[in-house]
Design a protein around this motif. Structure first.
Motif, mmCIF file in Angstrom:
data_model
loop_
_atom_site.group_PDB
_atom_site.id
_atom_site.type_symbol
_atom_site.label_atom_id
_atom_site.label_comp_id
_atom_site.label_asym_id
_atom_site.label_seq_id
_atom_site.Cartn_x
_atom_site.Cartn_y
_atom_site.Cartn_z
ATOM 1 N N SER A 94 0.859 -1.186 0.000
ATOM 2 C CA SER A 94 0.000 0.000 0.000
ATOM 3 C C SER A 94 0.892 1.232 0.000
ATOM 4 N N ALA A 95 0.296 2.396 -0.165
ATOM 5 C CA ALA A 95 1.051 3.644 -0.148
ATOM 6 C C ALA A 95 1.773 3.825 1.180
ATOM 7 N N LYS A 96 1.246 3.257 2.258
ATOM 8 C CA LYS A 96 1.889 3.359 3.576
ATOM 9 C C LYS A 96 3.228 2.629 3.593
ATOM 10 N N ASP A 97 3.382 1.607 2.762
ATOM 11 C CA ASP A 97 4.636 0.847 2.686
ATOM 12 C C ASP A 97 5.699 1.543 1.841
ATOM 13 N N LEU A 98 5.313 2.586 1.147
ATOM 14 C CA LEU A 98 6.227 3.266 0.223
ATOM 15 C C LEU A 98 6.988 4.358 0.963
ATOM 16 N N ASP A 99 8.116 3.992 1.525
ATOM 17 C CA ASP A 99 8.992 4.939 2.207
ATOM 18 C C ASP A 99 10.011 5.432 1.184
ATOM 19 N N VAL A 100 9.786 6.635 0.700
ATOM 20 C CA VAL A 100 10.580 7.183 -0.398
ATOM 21 C C VAL A 100 12.063 7.218 -0.048
ATOM 22 N N SER A 101 12.413 7.630 1.159
ATOM 23 C CA SER A 101 13.832 7.738 1.506
ATOM 24 C C SER A 101 14.497 6.370 1.545
ATOM 25 N N LYS A 102 13.829 5.355 2.058
ATOM 26 C CA LYS A 102 14.402 4.008 2.103
ATOM 27 C C LYS A 102 14.555 3.428 0.702
ATOM 28 N N ILE A 103 13.539 3.618 -0.130
ATOM 29 C CA ILE A 103 13.603 3.122 -1.511
ATOM 30 C C ILE A 103 14.708 3.840 -2.276
ATOM 31 N N ALA A 104 14.762 5.156 -2.142
ATOM 32 C CA ALA A 104 15.790 5.935 -2.845
ATOM 33 C C ALA A 104 17.193 5.510 -2.406
ATOM 34 N N ALA A 105 17.372 5.221 -1.107
ATOM 35 C CA ALA A 105 18.682 4.784 -0.610
ATOM 36 C C ALA A 105 19.062 3.425 -1.200
#
Length: 117
Positions: A94-105
């Motif tokens: 879900s959108a709640k699982d989408l942590d932009v900073s963690k994914i970007a890292a």
């Protein structure tokens, strides 16, 4: 891409497109390619598109963000899953699982790994 996504529920389609937008933003000179038979969207770098950084695999209930050499990536947040193969996935339900900073890292580390090869 529309044909691939049409096989999934609207929520999964929207989430896949949201993660795709993030990947297009954070991967320099990215080339994407849809592999309908594998049901993935591949994100590659390089003149010959030879370096696959990651892929998206839409699911019925979300999307998986996969890394070909994910076992080599540091994962201090413990978001990568998969064994015993070298590939690893981040399950985004879900959108709640989408942590932009963690994914970007993770993506930045995967890019650095591929540049070193």
């Amino acid at each position: 891409m529309a044909a691939l996504l049409s096989e999934y529920p609207p929520a999964a389609q929207q989430l896949t497109l949201r993660v795709r937008k993030l990947l297009l933003r954070v991967i320099p000179d990215v080339h994407e390619h849809v592999y309908p038979g594998w049901r993935i969207i591949s994100f590659r770098m390089g003149d010959g598109h030879e370096h696959q950084i990651c892929w998206l695999a839409p699911q019925r209930f979300g999307v998986n963000l996969g890394f070909e050499h994910g076992a080599e990536l540091p994962d201090p947040n413990r978001v990568l899953t998969g064994n015993p193969k070298p590939a690893r996935n981040v399950h985004i339900r879900s959108a709640k699982d989408l942590d932009v900073s963690k994914i970007a890292a993770l993506v930045a580390t995967a890019i650095a790994l591929h540049r070193d090869r």
